[in-house]
Enzyme design. Structure first.
Site, mmCIF file in Angstrom:
data_model
loop_
_atom_site.group_PDB
_atom_site.id
_atom_site.type_symbol
_atom_site.label_atom_id
_atom_site.label_comp_id
_atom_site.label_asym_id
_atom_site.label_seq_id
_atom_site.Cartn_x
_atom_site.Cartn_y
_atom_site.Cartn_z
ATOM 1 N N SER A 1 -22.869 -23.728 -0.030
ATOM 2 C CA SER A 1 -21.676 -24.561 0.147
ATOM 3 C C SER A 1 -21.029 -24.146 1.460
ATOM 4 O O SER A 1 -21.283 -23.037 1.965
ATOM 5 C CB SER A 1 -20.699 -24.280 -1.005
ATOM 6 N N TYR B 1 -16.059 -18.151 -7.032
ATOM 7 C CA TYR B 1 -16.962 -19.238 -6.607
ATOM 8 C C TYR B 1 -17.371 -19.057 -5.143
ATOM 9 O O TYR B 1 -18.557 -19.112 -4.806
ATOM 10 C CB TYR B 1 -16.310 -20.599 -6.809
#
Ligand SMILES: NC(=O)c1ccc[n+]([C@@H]2O[C@H](COP(=O)([O-])OP(=O)(O)OC[C@H]3O[C@@H](n4cnc5c(N)ncnc54)[C@H](OP(=O)(O)O)[C@@H]3O)[C@@H](O)[C@H]2O)c1
Length: 257
Positions: A139, A152
């Site tokens: 990401s 995360y």
């Protein structure tokens, strides 16, 4: 021998679109996620539309031993995995001390441990055969710490670091490893993580199909790193590295609240 692509997180979003792209190229599929119904539906759609074989394997990859079960399933059924897409993952948008530890451990197990396990199991066979392609989904979160998304962002930093190290180790083996870094993308991710309440999760986000197509092309070309979108690329590779850390963290704390 028939060749297969294994896609984790194929029941929705980017993974589902990856499955459609492989099917469109006539590649057989192994679809993995928890929601069996969604996998059956996708399998029916793809076998109706394309002349391919589709196997489904419904499992919870936040239990790392299930990665081994996926591998055994493929071995027992003679499914030769030439392409591996480690896409399954989720995030949690909330202050660290408000999130139950079990949820974060599940996230680490899924985003990190099962990705490492599947890369090890299927990647070893690819190296032995001298061919194969792996795509790991990180990401743009991987490029900086994320206040209010601390675990995360850290899992994605792990994926980026791990995958790039392996990219180097794999040179000359016939196997490539691409790290895909999407920015905010319209999928179920926003609702699952709670991130859809943030200003940048708006209606102008790229959709999962666009991101998967970019990742698919990058994987097929054997690219090392694939950051989707010019703005994301510029932010991750130019803006973040030159911004003083404390300033960056203050801005991120405000943006990610
Ligand atoms: N969307 C974004 O803004 C964005 C941005 C950057 C990176 N990413 C990354 O892109 C990847 C795909 O996300 P997405 O946007 O497509 O989100 P999504 O629509 O929520 O898809 C996530 C997929 O992962 C599967 N999954 C979740 N928990 C699982 C578990 N315990 N075991 C097995 N499978 C599980 C889900 O299937 P089941 O629920 O059926 O298990 C689903 O198929 C993730 O790694 C995410 O971190 C997304």
């Amino acid at each position: 021998m028939l060749e297969y692509a294994l896609v984790t997180g194929a029941s929705s979003g980017i993974g589902l679109e990856f499955a459609r792209l492989f099917a469109g190229k006539g590649v057989n599929l192994i679809l993995v996620a928890r929601r069996e119904e969604a996998l059956v539906k996708l399998s029916e759609e793809l076998t109706r539309e394309f002349d391919i074989r589709v196997s489904i394997y419904s499992t919870d990859l936040s239990d790392v031993s299930n990665s081994n079960a996926v591998y055994q399933f493929c071995a027992n059924n003679g499914l030769n995995v030439k392409y591996l897409v480690n896409n399954a993952g989720f995030g949690l948008a909330a202050p660290f001390f408000s999130i139950p530890l079990t949820n974060e451990v599940q996230m680490i197990n899924l985003n990190v441990s099962s990705l490492v396990a599947l890369t090890k199991l299927f990647g070893k066979d690819m190296v032995d055969r001298g061919e194969g392609k792996i795509l790991n989904v990180a990401s743009t979160a991987a490029f900086q710490p994320g206040p209010n998304w601390a675990v995360y962002f850290a899992t994605k930093a792990f994926v980026l670091s791990f995958s790039q190290a392996l990219w180097a180790e794999l040179r000359g083996t016939g196997v490539t490893l691409t790290t895909l870094c999407p920015g905010p993308t319209s999928s179920e991710f926003g609702a699952v993580s709670g991130g859809d309440k943030l200003a940048f999760f708006d209606s102008r986000l790229p959709n999962a199909k666009q991101v998967a197509l970019f990742g698919f092309k990058s994987m097929m070309r054997g690219k090392r790193l694939a950051i989707h979108g010019f703005k994301n690329k510029f932010t991750s590779l130019v803006l973040v590295p030159i911004t003083p850390r404390e300033l960056l963290l203050r801005v991120l704390l405000w943006m990610l609240k």
